[in-house]
Design an enzyme around this catalytic site. Sequence first.
Site, PDB file in Angstrom:
ATOM      1  N   LYS A 167       0.821  -1.219   0.000  1.00 53.05           N
ATOM      2  CA  LYS A 167       0.000   0.000   0.000  1.00 53.05           C
ATOM      3  C   LYS A 167       0.853   1.266   0.000  1.00 53.05           C
ATOM      4  O   LYS A 167       2.039   1.245   0.328  1.00 53.05           O
ATOM      5  CB  LYS A 167      -0.998  -0.038   1.166  1.00 53.05           C
ATOM      6  CG  LYS A 167      -2.157  -0.981   0.805  1.00 53.05           C
ATOM      7  CD  LYS A 167      -3.297  -0.989   1.777  1.00 53.05           C
ATOM      8  CE  LYS A 167      -4.386  -1.922   1.226  1.00 53.05           C
ATOM      9  NZ  LYS A 167      -5.399  -2.252   2.219  1.00 53.05           N
ATOM     10  N   ARG A 210      -3.595 -10.224   4.545  1.00 54.79           N
ATOM     11  CA  ARG A 210      -4.046 -10.209   3.149  1.00 54.79           C
ATOM     12  C   ARG A 210      -2.929  -9.611   2.312  1.00 54.79           C
ATOM     13  O   ARG A 210      -2.702  -8.405   2.364  1.00 54.79           O
ATOM     14  CB  ARG A 210      -5.330  -9.376   3.040  1.00 54.79           C
ATOM     15  CG  ARG A 210      -5.912  -9.355   1.645  1.00 54.79           C
ATOM     16  CD  ARG A 210      -7.114  -8.422   1.573  1.00 54.79           C
ATOM     17  NE  ARG A 210      -7.647  -8.412   0.226  1.00 54.79           N
ATOM     18  CZ  ARG A 210      -7.149  -7.698  -0.772  1.00 54.79           C
ATOM     19  NH1 ARG A 210      -6.092  -6.925  -0.576  1.00 54.79           N
ATOM     20  NH2 ARG A 210      -7.701  -7.757  -1.967  1.00 54.79           N
TER      21      ARG A 210
END
Length: 263
Positions: free
Chosen positions: A206, A240
């Site tokens: 991210k 995840r």
Amino acid sequence: MGVVNVTPDSFSDGGVFDDEIAAIAHARRLVAEGAEIVDVGGESTRPGAAPVPVAAELERVIPVVEGVAGLGLAAQISIDTMKAEVAAAALDAGASYVNDVTAFRHDPDMAALVADRGVDCCLMHMLGEPRTMQEDPRYEDVVDDVRAFLEERMARAVEAGVKEERIQLDPGIGFGKTLEHNLELLRRLGEIAAIGRPVVLGTSRKSFIGRLTGRDVAGRVHGTVATCVLGYERGARVFRVHDVAAVHDGLSVAAATLPPDGS
Ligand code: HH2
């Protein structure tokens, strides 16, 4: 939890696995690398992403869920969707976990579906909606606010008939959060784990990792491993990620060096 994005526009792997054969092969590889859940998604939730109509999302994800189920892998199949119609079709095709980034807020039928089918689910925190969530997000105290939200969404899900032991909770790293919000959530992740349900952590590649390291998406795997290892120590139990092999190694070493209960 390994990510299989069947999308043309995901922030880190958009267009790479958007044909079904490539996506199914990718799922097989992620399980070989250590994934115990494969998370199949057909709608990007990156900031500013355009919504995907139900028919298009079904067309993307259902053949992949069917194909992965047909492989008979030793892994659970998760469907990453906010639409009950897509979740229902994926459960029919072999999925047994619903990952809803809106925590059942987007579709009024989602909670009842998960309750009726008796499947696992992940309820995630997001401030606002993907289109606008990064426009000046503000909190009283980000950890207290996220914790209160997750407790409220869990209570609503239980009221709708979802068994508490089926629920996992995710603070939603990057979903309506500044760099400082993400870091504060990671620092105080133990307060989210204290709710008492397994915490899912989605830091993989991210942008906050890019902000800290100066790396583009492909170069964020080391930063991702660092967040997962520290997250594990602070109580997260599901990770995840796109880079399963690297994270699996990091977590294996971390787990071996921590007390058996991870505390
Ligand atoms: N992050 C993304 C998507 N789904 N689900 C959970 N539970 N937690 C997360 O942090 C999370 C999620 C965004 O990542 P990705 O799927 O790689 O990108 P995109 O949304 O652009 O497809």
